[in-house]
Design a protein around this motif. Structure first.
Motif, PDB file in Angstrom:
ATOM      1  N   ARG A  68      49.733  35.715  33.302  1.00  0.00           N
ATOM      2  CA  ARG A  68      49.022  35.843  34.430  1.00  0.00           C
ATOM      3  C   ARG A  68      47.858  35.079  33.541  1.00  0.00           C
ATOM      4  NH1 ARG A  68      48.625  40.043  38.403  1.00  0.00           N
ATOM      5  NH2 ARG A  68      48.378  41.830  36.945  1.00  0.00           N
ATOM      6  N   PRO A  69      47.568  33.742  33.913  1.00  0.00           N
ATOM      7  CA  PRO A  69      46.069  33.448  33.081  1.00  0.00           C
ATOM      8  C   PRO A  69      45.401  34.873  33.528  1.00  0.00           C
ATOM      9  CG  PRO A  69      46.760  31.902  35.635  1.00  0.00           C
ATOM     10  CD  PRO A  69      48.262  33.070  35.278  1.00  0.00           C
ATOM     11  N   PRO A  70      44.276  34.957  32.362  1.00  0.00           N
ATOM     12  CA  PRO A  70      43.348  35.441  32.920  1.00  0.00           C
ATOM     13  C   PRO A  70      42.130  35.447  34.316  1.00  0.00           C
ATOM     14  CG  PRO A  70      42.838  34.671  31.177  1.00  0.00           C
ATOM     15  CD  PRO A  70      44.246  34.622  31.504  1.00  0.00           C
ATOM     16  N   LEU A  71      41.692  36.688  34.467  1.00  0.00           N
ATOM     17  CA  LEU A  71      40.438  36.254  35.352  1.00  0.00           C
ATOM     18  C   LEU A  71      39.081  36.268  35.170  1.00  0.00           C
ATOM     19  CD1 LEU A  71      41.287  39.647  38.128  1.00  0.00           C
ATOM     20  CD2 LEU A  71      42.394  37.033  38.102  1.00  0.00           C
ATOM     21  N   ARG A  72      38.928  34.760  36.429  1.00  0.00           N
ATOM     22  CA  ARG A  72      37.558  34.369  35.567  1.00  0.00           C
ATOM     23  C   ARG A  72      36.434  35.729  36.025  1.00  0.00           C
ATOM     24  NH1 ARG A  72      35.511  29.640  34.691  1.00  0.00           N
ATOM     25  NH2 ARG A  72      37.134  27.857  34.002  1.00  0.00           N
ATOM     26  N   ARG A  73      35.463  36.464  34.905  1.00  0.00           N
ATOM     27  CA  ARG A  73      34.889  37.293  34.941  1.00  0.00           C
ATOM     28  C   ARG A  73      33.373  37.151  33.972  1.00  0.00           C
ATOM     29  NH1 ARG A  73      38.982  40.713  31.751  1.00  0.00           N
ATOM     30  NH2 ARG A  73      39.798  41.790  33.895  1.00  0.00           N
ATOM     31  N   PRO A  74      31.978  36.840  35.406  1.00  0.00           N
ATOM     32  CA  PRO A  74      31.022  36.430  35.112  1.00  0.00           C
ATOM     33  C   PRO A  74      30.328  37.154  34.021  1.00  0.00           C
ATOM     34  CG  PRO A  74      30.488  38.190  36.717  1.00  0.00           C
ATOM     35  CD  PRO A  74      32.374  38.108  36.470  1.00  0.00           C
ATOM     36  N   GLY A  75      30.267  36.473  32.499  1.00  0.00           N
ATOM     37  CA  GLY A  75      29.843  36.780  31.107  1.00  0.00           C
ATOM     38  C   GLY A  75      28.831  36.689  30.928  1.00  0.00           C
ATOM     39  N   LEU A  76      29.210  36.876  29.247  1.00  0.00           N
ATOM     40  CA  LEU A  76      28.091  35.860  28.374  1.00  0.00           C
ATOM     41  C   LEU A  76      27.619  34.435  28.970  1.00  0.00           C
ATOM     42  CD1 LEU A  76      25.758  37.247  26.177  1.00  0.00           C
ATOM     43  CD2 LEU A  76      27.456  37.379  25.046  1.00  0.00           C
ATOM     44  N   ILE A  77      28.436  33.803  28.449  1.00  0.00           N
ATOM     45  CA  ILE A  77      28.824  32.150  28.442  1.00  0.00           C
ATOM     46  C   ILE A  77      29.282  32.174  29.420  1.00  0.00           C
ATOM     47  CG2 ILE A  77      29.960  30.849  26.587  1.00  0.00           C
ATOM     48  CD1 ILE A  77      30.568  32.903  24.930  1.00  0.00           C
ATOM     49  N   LYS A  78      28.359  30.867  29.772  1.00  0.00           N
ATOM     50  CA  LYS A  78      28.213  30.484  31.212  1.00  0.00           C
ATOM     51  C   LYS A  78      29.114  28.396  30.655  1.00  0.00           C
ATOM     52  CE  LYS A  78      25.141  31.639  34.059  1.00  0.00           C
ATOM     53  NZ  LYS A  78      24.546  31.301  34.617  1.00  0.00           N
TER      54      LYS A  78
END
Length: 127
Positions: A68-78
């Motif tokens: 399944r597609p990976p979950l969106r996680r708040p990270g370093l890049i926006k």
């Protein structure tokens, strides 16, 4: 494109009208096979159940083994915004830490077009 003349169409229609009764008479004495029988209905239902079962097994395997597609996680890049220039090329504004990068994205490459410090009012600046 083939064009059919009126004469050709009439000849074909007349041939069909003449030959249709003769083919019906030729098959008059042969018994017609039963189109719907209990065995054919049972076979159709069995295949239907098998196909639906296969779909459920594939869905279970996809969930179980992480397809399944990976979950969106708040990270370093926006990604702040992007605009398509052509179907294969676009320009993106990406925020990394306190820096904005203007990137040119093509089919096989990514190039940094401009670098600038991040603004506090991101929505007004980007739009």
């Amino acid at each position: 494109m083939h064009s059919i003349t009126v004469r050709t169409a009439l000849c074909r229609a007349l041939t069909t009208v003449i030959l249709l009764p003769t083919t019906a008479l030729a098959n008059e004495h042969a018994p017609l096979p039963s189109a719907v029988g209990l065995a054919s209905v049972a076979q159709t239902v069995a295949w239907l159940i098998a196909v639906i079962g296969l779909a459920y097994v594939c869905a279970w395997a996809a969930r179980r083994f992480g397809m399944r597609p990976p979950l969106r996680r708040p990270g370093l890049i926006k990604v702040l915004g992007s605009t398509a220039l052509t179907p294969k090329e676009k320009v993106m504004i990406v925020e990394i830490g306190n820096t904005w990068l203007v990137l040119g994205v093509a089919a096989g490459s990514i190039h940094t077009l401009h670098t600038m410090p991040a603004s506090n009012d991101a929505a007004a600046t980007v739009n």
